[in-house]
Design an enzyme around this catalytic site. Sequence first.
Site, PDB file in Angstrom:
ATOM      1  N   ASP A 168       0.844  -1.199   0.000  1.00 24.16           N
ATOM      2  CA  ASP A 168       0.000   0.000   0.000  1.00 24.16           C
ATOM      3  C   ASP A 168       0.883   1.255   0.000  1.00 24.16           C
ATOM      4  O   ASP A 168       1.825   1.352   0.800  1.00 24.16           O
ATOM      5  CB  ASP A 168      -0.877  -0.055   1.272  1.00 24.16           C
ATOM      6  CG  ASP A 168      -2.026   0.937   1.246  1.00 24.16           C
ATOM      7  OD1 ASP A 168      -2.483   1.285   0.146  1.00 24.16           O
ATOM      8  OD2 ASP A 168      -2.489   1.336   2.340  1.00 24.16           O
ATOM      9  N   HIS A 214      -7.479   9.723   4.761  1.00 27.79           N
ATOM     10  CA  HIS A 214      -7.021   8.681   5.696  1.00 27.79           C
ATOM     11  C   HIS A 214      -7.179   9.119   7.150  1.00 27.79           C
ATOM     12  O   HIS A 214      -6.963  10.290   7.466  1.00 27.79           O
ATOM     13  CB  HIS A 214      -5.536   8.381   5.469  1.00 27.79           C
ATOM     14  CG  HIS A 214      -5.219   7.867   4.094  1.00 27.79           C
ATOM     15  ND1 HIS A 214      -4.595   8.638   3.147  1.00 27.79           N
ATOM     16  CD2 HIS A 214      -5.435   6.671   3.522  1.00 27.79           C
ATOM     17  CE1 HIS A 214      -4.424   7.932   2.037  1.00 27.79           C
ATOM     18  NE2 HIS A 214      -4.932   6.727   2.229  1.00 27.79           N
ATOM     19  N   GLY A 215      -7.497   8.179   8.013  1.00 27.13           N
ATOM     20  CA  GLY A 215      -7.551   8.466   9.458  1.00 27.13           C
ATOM     21  C   GLY A 215      -8.962   8.774   9.915  1.00 27.13           C
ATOM     22  O   GLY A 215      -9.937   8.405   9.265  1.00 27.13           O
ATOM     23  N   HIS A 218      -9.798   5.042  -0.832  1.00 30.95           N
ATOM     24  CA  HIS A 218      -8.963   4.997   0.378  1.00 30.95           C
ATOM     25  C   HIS A 218      -9.716   5.704   1.506  1.00 30.95           C
ATOM     26  O   HIS A 218     -10.699   6.413   1.265  1.00 30.95           O
ATOM     27  CB  HIS A 218      -7.631   5.710   0.122  1.00 30.95           C
ATOM     28  CG  HIS A 218      -6.663   4.901  -0.687  1.00 30.95           C
ATOM     29  ND1 HIS A 218      -5.432   4.527  -0.220  1.00 30.95           N
ATOM     30  CD2 HIS A 218      -6.761   4.369  -1.922  1.00 30.95           C
ATOM     31  CE1 HIS A 218      -4.805   3.815  -1.138  1.00 30.95           C
ATOM     32  NE2 HIS A 218      -5.587   3.701  -2.189  1.00 30.95           N
ATOM     33  N   THR A 268      -7.576   2.456   9.824  1.00 29.84           N
ATOM     34  CA  THR A 268      -7.709   3.009  11.170  1.00 29.84           C
ATOM     35  C   THR A 268      -8.706   2.200  12.006  1.00 29.84           C
ATOM     36  O   THR A 268      -8.492   1.974  13.199  1.00 29.84           O
ATOM     37  CB  THR A 268      -8.154   4.487  11.066  1.00 29.84           C
ATOM     38  OG1 THR A 268      -7.191   5.165  10.247  1.00 29.84           O
ATOM     39  CG2 THR A 268      -8.210   5.149  12.423  1.00 29.84           C
TER      40      THR A 268
HETATM   41  P1  13P Z   1      -8.229   4.516   6.901  1.00 26.02           P
HETATM   42  O1  13P Z   1      -7.118   4.289   7.876  1.00 26.02           O
HETATM   43  O2  13P Z   1      -8.783   5.896   6.994  1.00 26.02           O
HETATM   44  O3  13P Z   1      -9.291   3.481   7.005  1.00 26.02           O
HETATM   45  O4  13P Z   1      -7.599   4.421   5.447  1.00 26.02           O
HETATM   46  C1  13P Z   1      -6.839   3.309   5.090  1.00 26.02           C
HETATM   47  C2  13P Z   1      -6.239   3.476   3.753  1.00 26.02           C
HETATM   48  O5  13P Z   1      -6.793   4.114   2.881  1.00 26.02           O
HETATM   49  C3  13P Z   1      -4.949   2.841   3.514  1.00 26.02           C
HETATM   50  O6  13P Z   1      -4.439   3.089   2.256  1.00 26.02           O
END
Ligand code: 13P
Length: 273
Positions: A77, A174-175, A202, A227
């Site tokens: 990733d 993300h997060g 994502h 996350t």
């Molecule tokens: P989250 O941690 O927000 O779920 O996103 C994960 C991600 O997109 C990893 O590439």
Amino acid sequence: MLTGLSAVSSPDRPRFAYNLTSVEGFRAIVEWGEAHRMPMIMQCSERYLRDLGDTYFENVVVPRLARSEVAFVLHLDHATSLQAVQAGIQLGFSSVMFDGSGLPLKLNIQASADALGLCRQARIASFEAEIGHVGGAEDGDDEETRYLTRVEEAQQFMAEVPVDFLAVSVGNAHGQYRMPPKLHWDLLEALHHVISVPLVLHGGTGISPADFRRATKLGVQKINLGTELKVAWMRGLALAMESGEREPDRIRSAAKRSIAETLDRTERILIDV
Ligand code: 13P
């Protein structure tokens, strides 16, 4: 068995891709997949690859998945350099994402094309890249319109870098989102209209099940969830500690169980979309 993204997902069967950030997470995903005879996508970022260690992947993760009767995708990733892509290939990853989204378009195209070349040569089963930029939800990047994917740029990107899966930025980040995310449905629809390969969303943590399902009707076939599994891991550890447990194996089992419970819930979301 190790395989690629198209072998375990389809427009009718979109899938979550779970980020590996702990040994307990790895075990939980493998055991869940095998218990339900369900192919699974797991993925690891450069950061957690460093944390868990090359030898863990080489000697534990890859052999364990390779000998399973269930199909697993081990996806790298957000690799941000050709060296990282090469390292992932050497470790035995079956699928790769190159992320040049922090670069100007021309350089992103160039670097992604180079990474794709490496992966095709090494017979990596699937390749993903990103156009537009998926930033950090804690920084409010989901509300930054300058990061959104532009339709013409996505078309140009695809013409020059024929990837298998394309990650797009449509109000996702993300997060932990500060406010419930508002996805740009018109943009996703416009992208779906002109991009022939499956799209990747994502930043799945915090997006509602209804929005996941809606996104899968507009070309999204892979949704990344990271996350949420970290939170599950911490919740499991915390509950075990609070209950007075002091044996590390039992505390780790509690973290693994907590992740498995999350999978019980998330894997139901995309069935029969
Ligand atoms: P989250 O941690 O927000 O779920 O996103 C994960 C991600 O997109 C990893 O590439």
